[in-house]
Design a protein around this motif. Structure first.
Motif, mmCIF file in Angstrom:
data_model
loop_
_atom_site.group_PDB
_atom_site.id
_atom_site.type_symbol
_atom_site.label_atom_id
_atom_site.label_comp_id
_atom_site.label_asym_id
_atom_site.label_seq_id
_atom_site.Cartn_x
_atom_site.Cartn_y
_atom_site.Cartn_z
ATOM 1 N N ASP A 50 0.828 -1.206 0.023
ATOM 2 C CA ASP A 50 -0.108 -0.127 -0.071
ATOM 3 C C ASP A 50 0.824 1.271 -0.179
ATOM 4 O O ASP A 50 2.251 0.957 0.470
ATOM 5 N N PRO A 51 0.345 2.610 -0.540
ATOM 6 C CA PRO A 51 1.098 3.731 -0.056
ATOM 7 C C PRO A 51 1.368 3.827 1.214
ATOM 8 O O PRO A 51 0.722 3.364 2.144
ATOM 9 N N LYS A 52 2.691 4.529 1.608
ATOM 10 C CA LYS A 52 3.039 4.498 2.907
ATOM 11 C C LYS A 52 2.119 5.227 3.903
ATOM 12 O O LYS A 52 2.203 4.839 4.698
ATOM 13 N N GLY A 53 1.485 6.155 3.443
ATOM 14 C CA GLY A 53 0.465 6.947 4.166
ATOM 15 C C GLY A 53 -0.707 6.119 4.845
ATOM 16 O O GLY A 53 -1.344 6.208 5.795
ATOM 17 N N CYS A 54 -0.962 4.915 4.147
ATOM 18 C CA CYS A 54 -1.775 3.992 4.706
ATOM 19 C C CYS A 54 -1.279 3.050 5.983
ATOM 20 O O CYS A 54 -2.194 2.183 6.536
ATOM 21 N N PHE A 55 0.018 3.175 6.052
ATOM 22 C CA PHE A 55 0.451 2.297 7.008
ATOM 23 C C PHE A 55 0.156 2.294 8.695
ATOM 24 O O PHE A 55 0.018 3.626 9.011
ATOM 25 N N ASP A 56 0.010 1.233 9.184
ATOM 26 C CA ASP A 56 -0.325 1.138 10.609
ATOM 27 C C ASP A 56 1.027 0.946 11.285
ATOM 28 O O ASP A 56 1.432 -0.042 11.126
ATOM 29 N N ILE A 57 1.294 1.918 12.129
ATOM 30 C CA ILE A 57 2.678 1.595 12.950
ATOM 31 C C ILE A 57 2.374 0.766 14.266
ATOM 32 O O ILE A 57 3.256 0.688 14.739
ATOM 33 N N GLY A 58 0.998 0.709 14.300
ATOM 34 C CA GLY A 58 1.057 -0.333 15.569
ATOM 35 C C GLY A 58 0.591 0.332 16.857
ATOM 36 O O GLY A 58 0.508 0.018 17.989
ATOM 37 N N LEU A 59 -0.007 1.412 16.600
ATOM 38 C CA LEU A 59 -0.703 2.263 17.890
ATOM 39 C C LEU A 59 -1.851 1.556 18.161
ATOM 40 O O LEU A 59 -2.589 0.555 17.768
ATOM 41 N N PRO A 60 -2.263 1.772 19.388
ATOM 42 C CA PRO A 60 -3.535 0.782 20.328
ATOM 43 C C PRO A 60 -4.695 1.108 19.354
ATOM 44 O O PRO A 60 -5.604 0.447 19.032
#
Length: 468
Positions: free
Chosen positions: A118-128
């Protein structure tokens, strides 16, 4: 243009090889190739190729005196007084209240290096909350609009968001925003646009064919933003809205302060055409680009362009003399952006990136999957316009890294820094500092606290830019 006109133009530019397989193509493939060729200026490509191939890397980095930015061109939120910060903040909020501020997001990158398609802006960095980078940034815009309304008493505050994608990320990015109902922002205030591409060339400057009916192309680098602002109608839209000030930043920084009033107030207090944010280097040997004075003009240089002695040089304060790490976080006056057509092609240099580029063999038509670099992608860098300015037209403000800069570059487990784990940790640690500063007691076992941007734009020492 007709086939004959295109063939004449490409032949005159020395690029007739793009028609090698034309006669063997079916009608649909011929139309596809001609359509692509019609969007390319072959003479421009040949001019760029001739320039970059005749310029050695040493030519671009030698001879010019490099020095730290003069004190008259820089400031720091780390040492500024509460009074200075308050004045900058209030002035920046006034500009936002007048609806004269817009935001430009560089979001053309894919998440390939992160293990995502996916585009990088869609990325989930693992926040609650599992919020994406796009959502975090959208909520900061909403929060700031609400905050400015509350502080200034002005209503209907709008900070337009212009999002620069690349060809591969345009569709997925727009679909992601639509799926998430534009994260609560009005659709008319979000404008997607696309950075340009340039043909890939071989080591002699000839345009490569990716397929028999398709030229190999690549994005033209983050410096392509300038050409795209004009060609995609973004600058025209800004002027129609009465925008006078622009904040531009990269999508991969989860801590970015979008349209930061202090930054806006600082830049305009200096009458800057362009301003930047920097963070102090972690160490003398950190591999990071530096914002400096080069030949008496502002510039960004590679860390390798200064000697070890310069890298370790310190000021009387004990701070590194060359410490202004570039984080691609810029202010532009629209007055300056209007001048883009006068310099984007004639002044902004192109850089060579030697890559393994899949292509076809011109003699046999067989596909080639190279195992070593066989061609060149041409790129422009966003900061390469700086040297055309005088130092009096440029300013830089130093900010605290732990509050404003945590880039997402690497897949977890590969490098150990600048990945989803470090981004998440930096954001949660920041939230913990904020709630403790507001009087909360945080259990010692908690490594951090997620404070949604929609709840609080920022907590800054001695200022009011905090809403609980």
């Amino acid at each position: 243009m007709s086939f004959e006109e295109l063939k004449t133009a490409y032949t005159a530019a020395g690029q007739s090889q793009v028609f090698t397989f034309y006669d063997s193509l079916d009608e649909s493939a011929q139309k596809s190739l001609l359509s692509q060729l019609g969007s390319i200026d072959p003479a421009r490509v040949s001019r760029i190729a001739a320039t970059v191939l005749s310029t050695s890397p040493e030519d671009s980095s030698k001879s010019t005196e490099i020095a730290p930015l003069p004190e008259t061109s820089t400031a720091s939120t780390l040492t500024a007084s509460k009074g200075e910060l308050k004045v900058w903040e209030e002035n920046g909020m006034a500009l936002i209240a007048e609806n004269t501020v817009a935001v430009v997001l560089l979001a053309g990158g894919q998440g390939t290096r992160l293990g995502s398609s996916d585009p990088k802006g869609c990325f989930d960095i693992g926040l609650p909350s599992h919020k994406s980078l796009f959502q975090l940034q959208a909520e900061r815009i909403i929060s700031l609009q609400n905050l400015v309304e509350k502080v200034t008493g002005k209503l209907e505050i709008v900070i337009p968001w212009y999002i620069m994608t690349s060809g591969p990320t345009r569709g997925p990015t727009e679909a992601f925003f639509k799926k998430n109902d534009y994260f609560g922002l009005a659709i008319e205030n979000i404008k997607f646009f696309e950075q340009g591409v340039l043909p890939c060339i071989d080591n002699s400057g000839k345009i490569l064919l990716e397929q028999k009916d398709k030229v190999a192309v690549a994005p033209d680098g983050n410096g392509g933003i300038y050409r795209a602002l004009v060609q995609e109608g973004v600058l025209k839209d800004m002027e129609e809205r009465g925008i006078k000030h622009v904040h531009a930043y990269c999508v991969d920084n989860c801590l970015v302060r979008i349209a930061d009033p202090v930054f806006l107030g600082f830049a305009t207090s200096r009458d800057s055409l362009v301003a930047t944010k920097s963070v102090p280097k972690r160490s003398p040997t950190e591999s990071v680009g530096l914002i400096v004075s080069k030949g008496g003009h502002p510039a960004v240089i590679e860390y390798s362009e200064i000697s070890p002695e310069m890298a370790h040089q310190t000021l009387d304060s004990g701070e590194l003399a060359f410490r202004t790490a570039n984080i691609v976080n810029h202010y532009y006056s629209v007055e300056y952006l209007r001048t883009i057509p006068t310099w984007t092609d004639n002044y902004l240099p192109y850089h060579v990136a030697r890559k393994k580029i899949p292509c076809v063999d011109l003699s046999s038509g067989a596909p080639i999957s190279p195992t070593k670099p066989n061609g060149i992608k041409l790129e422009q860098f966003i900061f390469d316009c700086f040297p055309q300015m005088e130092l009096t037209q440029f300013s830089n403000i130093e900010v605290l890294r732990e509050d404003e800069f945590s880039p997402l570059k690497n897949k977890v487990g590969t490098v150990g820094e600048d990945d989803a784990d470090t981004s998440r940790a930096d954001l949660l640690k920041q939230g913990k500092r904020w709630v403790e500063a507001a009087g909360a007691i945080v259990d010692e076992i908690l490594l951090g606290v997620e404070v949604p941007p929609i709840v609080s734009y920022v907590r800054r020492r001695g200022t009011r830019v905090c809403k609980w």
